[in-house]
Design an enzyme around this catalytic site. Structure first.
Site, PDB file in Angstrom:
ATOM      1  CB  VAL A  66      35.564  30.686  45.531  1.00  0.00           C
ATOM      2  CG1 VAL A  66      34.325  31.514  45.792  1.00  0.00           C
ATOM      3  CG2 VAL A  66      35.183  29.308  45.004  1.00  0.00           C
ATOM      4  CD  GLU A  70      31.647  45.834  44.031  1.00  0.00           C
ATOM      5  OE1 GLU A  70      30.493  46.250  44.252  1.00  0.00           O
ATOM      6  OE2 GLU A  70      32.355  46.252  43.108  1.00  0.00           O
ATOM      7  CB  THR A  71      27.953  40.195  47.447  1.00  0.00           C
ATOM      8  OG1 THR A  71      28.301  39.112  46.582  1.00  0.00           O
ATOM      9  CG2 THR A  71      27.424  41.370  46.626  1.00  0.00           C
ATOM     10  CG  HIS A  73      28.117  34.664  44.902  1.00  0.00           C
ATOM     11  ND1 HIS A  73      26.888  34.052  44.861  1.00  0.00           N
ATOM     12  CD2 HIS A  73      28.863  34.086  43.924  1.00  0.00           C
ATOM     13  CE1 HIS A  73      26.890  33.150  43.895  1.00  0.00           C
ATOM     14  NE2 HIS A  73      28.064  33.149  43.312  1.00  0.00           N
TER      15      HIS A  73
END
Length: 139
Positions: A66, A70-71, A73
């Site tokens: 993972v 940019e977020t 998430h």
């Protein structure tokens, strides 16, 4: 021992190598049978792990990467996957191990951790299964 391995196809340049290392280590540890189930991403890993447990696997090692974007998430995915895998282990009374790199890892950091995470996930699954089957030991 019958070991299940769940591997995410997302970031497959990383996870393909993780799978190779995991299979090599399972063979080294003397695992008799390995079932591999590929899933689109780590988020789908708990469902696949459940399927392998239902099909008679003694333990399941989950592999994934993972990567930080940019977020946040990656944080959401990694935390939920880890939690659901732990829940499955308790529900089935069998080891379900976490070989998911992240959250917060860059692609470079993930590449550096391929062998370590793959081997540790398999080794933890095998050792936990053996020790749970031996039962408690007197100190």
């Amino acid at each position: 021992m019958r070991l299940g391995i769940v591997v995410s196809e997302f970031n497959y340049d990383i996870t393909r190598l993780m799978l190779e290392k995991a299979l090599d280590h399972a063979k080294f540890l003397g695992v008799e049978e390995v079932l591999v189930l590929k899933v689109p991403g780590s988020f789908e890993a708990p469902l696949a792990a459940k399927r392998l447990l239902e099909e008679g696997c003694d333990a399941v090692a989950v592999l994934g990467a993972v990567i930080k974007g940019e977020t946040d998430h990656d944080q959401v995915v990694a935390h939920q996957v880890a939690r659901k895998l732990m829940d499955l282990s308790l529900e089935y009374g069998k080891p379900v191990t976490l070989g998911v790199i992240g959250p917060g890892a860059t692609r470079e950091q993930a590449a550096e951790r391929i062998e370590e995470y793959a081997r540790r996930a398999v080794e933890a699954a095998v050792k936990a299964w053996k020790r749970l089957n031996e039962g408690p030991q007197l100190a």
